[in-house]
Design an enzyme around this catalytic site. Structure first.
Site, short mmCIF file in Angstrom:
data_model
loop_
_atom_site.label_atom_id
_atom_site.label_comp_id
_atom_site.label_asym_id
_atom_site.label_seq_id
_atom_site.Cartn_x
_atom_site.Cartn_y
_atom_site.Cartn_z
N LYS A 62 -13.69 -0.43 16.05
CA LYS A 62 -12.47 -0.98 16.63
C LYS A 62 -11.99 -1.05 17.68
O LYS A 62 -11.06 -1.75 18.02
CB LYS A 62 -11.47 -0.07 15.58
CG LYS A 62 -9.74 -0.53 15.57
CD LYS A 62 -9.30 0.21 14.15
CE LYS A 62 -7.87 -0.93 13.37
NZ LYS A 62 -7.59 -0.66 12.39
N ASN A 116 0.77 -1.21 0.14
CA ASN A 116 0.32 0.04 -0.18
C ASN A 116 0.57 1.12 -0.01
O ASN A 116 2.33 1.52 0.17
CB ASN A 116 -1.00 -0.14 1.06
CG ASN A 116 -0.19 -0.23 2.70
OD1 ASN A 116 0.40 0.72 3.08
ND2 ASN A 116 0.05 -1.03 2.69
N ASP A 141 -3.21 -6.81 5.79
CA ASP A 141 -4.92 -7.80 6.08
C ASP A 141 -4.63 -9.02 5.45
O ASP A 141 -5.23 -10.22 5.72
CB ASP A 141 -5.67 -7.27 5.56
CG ASP A 141 -6.49 -6.38 6.33
OD1 ASP A 141 -6.04 -5.37 7.91
OD2 ASP A 141 -7.15 -5.16 6.33
N LYS A 174 9.44 -16.74 -10.55
CA LYS A 174 8.93 -15.93 -11.29
C LYS A 174 7.21 -16.34 -12.16
O LYS A 174 7.86 -17.09 -12.83
CB LYS A 174 9.18 -14.94 -12.33
CG LYS A 174 8.14 -13.57 -13.00
CD LYS A 174 8.87 -12.82 -13.67
CE LYS A 174 8.51 -11.76 -15.01
NZ LYS A 174 9.70 -11.13 -15.41
N PHE A 202 -3.94 2.70 15.05
CA PHE A 202 -4.64 3.82 14.36
C PHE A 202 -6.25 2.67 12.79
O PHE A 202 -5.64 1.77 13.03
CB PHE A 202 -3.29 3.96 13.04
CG PHE A 202 -2.57 5.40 13.84
CD1 PHE A 202 -2.21 6.53 12.02
CD2 PHE A 202 -1.61 4.84 14.53
CE1 PHE A 202 -1.76 6.95 13.48
CE2 PHE A 202 -1.75 5.81 15.49
CZ PHE A 202 -1.39 7.24 14.43
N LYS A 231 -10.74 -4.55 19.08
CA LYS A 231 -9.85 -4.27 19.39
C LYS A 231 -8.76 -4.39 20.78
O LYS A 231 -7.74 -5.06 21.15
CB LYS A 231 -8.61 -4.26 18.26
CG LYS A 231 -8.57 -3.98 17.21
CD LYS A 231 -9.14 -5.65 16.47
CE LYS A 231 -9.42 -5.05 14.79
NZ LYS A 231 -7.98 -4.99 13.81
#
Length: 406
Positions: free
Chosen positions: A338, A211, A280, A290, A324, A342
């Site tokens: 959350k 990301n 995730d 490859k 976060f 959590k």
């Protein structure tokens, strides 16, 4: 910085002219600055320039003993509260990495017990050479702090990373280092884990899922905690641009790597800040070779990675846990969910689609949601300012928790 004793080593690169400005800035801030010039440095700048600005003696020769009652390089080594080498050439870095002592600067560096900071400056290709990188890594393992060079136009005509950091920025870093002892902080001496940046999940040896996170927010959080006197472990796939002496950087790649490094340290930690953008999902199969292009579409099966924050919440004893949440809608609702799911003490949430917020930016817009029900919305500000607000809130909670236990 008033009255602090700073020993500045200047080596033989064109950026030596900036060391004159650095001496001026540090002196104006109240520090006592003594300078050691190598033979190469004297080809670019003169001892008289530094002596006039610092109003302190300048040293150039190991065997020039100005005071017969003292051995100069030992006396200087003991005198300093902080030693900075700026600019540091590839040669100076190599000598220190290998323990060589053949001039005034190198002998003093080996003799001092003060913190040593290195500010490299060289051609971009030299800075990227494997030998130079090995020497930098060795010195980092030895506890040397680096002030990373900036990118820009170099004297050799190249454009890239290798410019000595500006004297004003170095002075700010030095000021923050000395001011940390004056900050009344409940974080002093605490063991803190900060995770940052993006993880990478390999598909094959040349492709991976990731990301856009650059780790800037996590780096700011780690630096602010270190400024407040904490012992910080920064677990990240991205090497920080600058790193205080009380920050240990642990290099990871995948979500599993990060999980293992965090869990190995969790039981001995006081606070964990999970600011990393962890994948995730990961490919169920990582190909050893490859994957070749074929006709038609390619389907990749993904499996869940371990939820680090959830696991920390389940195993939490006395730790303070910060998570976060990067969202694109319903930020506050998801943050509150959350927080409960959590078992965290604080969630720092942001809308990554908002202008000035999100990945790869120097600013952020966040909402802090706390276990005690408090919600604090912060306007657009630098990530450094966000980190300061975050730790101020954590300190309030940690101090309150401590008072309840007394």
């Amino acid at each position: 910085m008033n009255g602090k004793k700073i020993l500045l080593g200047v080596t033989g690169g064109i950026a030596a002219y900036k060391a004159i400005a650095l001496t001026s800035k540090l002196t104006q801030a109240g520090a006592q600055v003594r300078v050691i010039l190598t033979e190469g440095a004297q080809s670019f700048v003169t001892p008289l320039s530094f002596q006039a600005i610092s109003r302190q003696p300048v040293y150039t020769d190991t065997f020039d003993e100005k005071d017969p009652s003292k051995i100069a390089h030992i006396d200087l080594a003991d005198w300093a509260d902080l030693v900075i080498v700026a600019p540091a050439t590839a040669n100076a870095i190599a000598k220190l990495a290998h323990g060589l002592a053949d001039d005034m600067l190198s002998t003093t560096l080996l003799a001092t017990t003060a913190p040593v900071w290195i500010a490299p400056a060289m051609n971009v290709h030299m800075y990227q050479h494997p030998a130079v990188l090995r020497n930098i890594q060795q010195l980092a393992q030895d506890g040397i702090q680096f002030i990373e060079p900036s990118e820009g136009y170099l004297a050799c005509g190249y454009v890239g990373k290798g410019r000595l950091e500006e004297p004003e920025k170095i002075t700010d870093i030095v000021r923050a280092y000395f001011e940390q002892d004056d900050i009344p902080s409940s974080l002093k001496g605490m063991k803190i884990i900060v995770t940052s940046g993006a993880t990478k999940e390999m598909i094959d040896p040349v492709r991976y899922i990731t990301n856009p996170s650059t780790g800037k927010m996590g780096e700011a959080i780690a630096e602010e905690a270190a400024t407040r006197g904490a012992n910080v472990t920064l677990i990240s796939a991205i090497k920080p641009q600058t790193m205080s002496s009380n920050i240990e950087w642990v290099n990871v790649t995948s979500a599993q790597d990060m999980f293992e490094e965090v869990m190995a340290r969790y039981s001995e930690s006081d606070i964990v800040v999970k600011s990393a953008a962890v994948s995730d999902y990961r490919p169920a199969i990582t190909h050893q070779h490859k994957v070749k292009k074929q006709d038609g579409n390619l389907t990749i099966e993904f499996e869940r990675t371990k939820d680090i924050l959830l696991t920390l919440g389940e195993q939490k004893t006395s730790q303070y846990l910060v998570g976060f949440a990067a969202e694109t809608q319903d930020v506050l609702r998801y943050a509150k969910e959350k927080l409960v799911r959590k078992n965290a003490d604080m969630i720092v949430a942001n809308d990554i689609t908002a202008a000035g917020a999100g990945f790869a930016k120097d600013t952020n817009i966040v909402t802090i949601v706390k276990k005690n029900g408090e919600v604090l919305s912060l306007p657009l500000q630098s990530k450094k300012e966000v980190a300061q607000k975050l730790w101020a809130e954590v300190e309030k909670d940690v101090t309150h928790r401590r008072d309840l236990m007394l």
